[in-house]
Motif scaffolding. Sequence first.
Motif, mmCIF file in Angstrom:
data_model
loop_
_atom_site.group_PDB
_atom_site.id
_atom_site.type_symbol
_atom_site.label_atom_id
_atom_site.label_comp_id
_atom_site.label_asym_id
_atom_site.label_seq_id
_atom_site.Cartn_x
_atom_site.Cartn_y
_atom_site.Cartn_z
ATOM 1 N N ARG A 1 1.591 9.568 0.969
ATOM 2 C CA ARG A 1 1.724 9.498 2.428
ATOM 3 C C ARG A 1 0.542 10.139 3.166
ATOM 4 O O ARG A 1 0.114 9.645 4.195
ATOM 5 N N ASP A 2 -0.021 11.204 2.610
ATOM 6 C CA ASP A 2 -1.112 11.886 3.299
ATOM 7 C C ASP A 2 -2.433 11.131 3.237
ATOM 8 O O ASP A 2 -3.313 11.348 4.071
ATOM 9 N N VAL A 3 -2.616 10.233 2.291
ATOM 10 C CA VAL A 3 -3.851 9.441 2.222
ATOM 11 C C VAL A 3 -3.633 7.989 2.641
ATOM 12 O O VAL A 3 -4.567 7.197 2.624
ATOM 13 N N LEU A 4 -2.433 7.651 3.024
ATOM 14 C CA LEU A 4 -2.133 6.270 3.418
ATOM 15 C C LEU A 4 -2.916 5.870 4.667
ATOM 16 O O LEU A 4 -3.434 4.760 4.741
ATOM 17 N N MET B 1 0.815 -1.181 0.000
ATOM 18 C CA MET B 1 0.000 0.000 0.000
ATOM 19 C C MET B 1 0.867 1.256 0.000
ATOM 20 O O MET B 1 0.412 2.288 -0.474
ATOM 21 N N ASN B 2 2.066 1.150 0.507
ATOM 22 C CA ASN B 2 2.953 2.315 0.507
ATOM 23 C C ASN B 2 3.289 2.764 -0.904
ATOM 24 O O ASN B 2 3.528 3.942 -1.133
ATOM 25 N N ARG B 3 3.332 1.828 -1.839
ATOM 26 C CA ARG B 3 3.668 2.187 -3.217
ATOM 27 C C ARG B 3 2.506 2.853 -3.944
ATOM 28 O O ARG B 3 2.721 3.670 -4.827
ATOM 29 N N ASN B 4 1.280 2.481 -3.613
ATOM 30 C CA ASN B 4 0.131 2.934 -4.384
ATOM 31 C C ASN B 4 -0.569 4.157 -3.818
ATOM 32 O O ASN B 4 -1.434 4.711 -4.481
ATOM 33 N N PHE B 5 -0.247 4.564 -2.609
ATOM 34 C CA PHE B 5 -0.916 5.713 -2.003
ATOM 35 C C PHE B 5 0.115 6.719 -1.523
ATOM 36 O O PHE B 5 1.160 6.360 -1.001
#
Length: 83
Positions: free
Chosen positions: A7-10, A1-5
Amino acid sequence: MNRNFERDVLREAFSIFGPLLGIATVAGPILGGFLVDAAGWRFMFLIDIALSIAAFVAPSAYCPPARASGPPSSTYAAPDCSR
């Protein structure tokens, strides 16, 4: 999920994904038991095919492509497993 979102919407992505995973963990066996009782165990193989196709198609339709973390390389680099 870190790759696809970003940082502010993670945090928001995890707040949606976490409860859905919990609901699926509880609802899956209940729904599976109901379907086996209602339609028989052989019907589950047909459901499995349909769900497999949906699980293959849905990410390509709804998920953004993964972002590359660096410039493209012409050689294969082994993943860093030192953590």
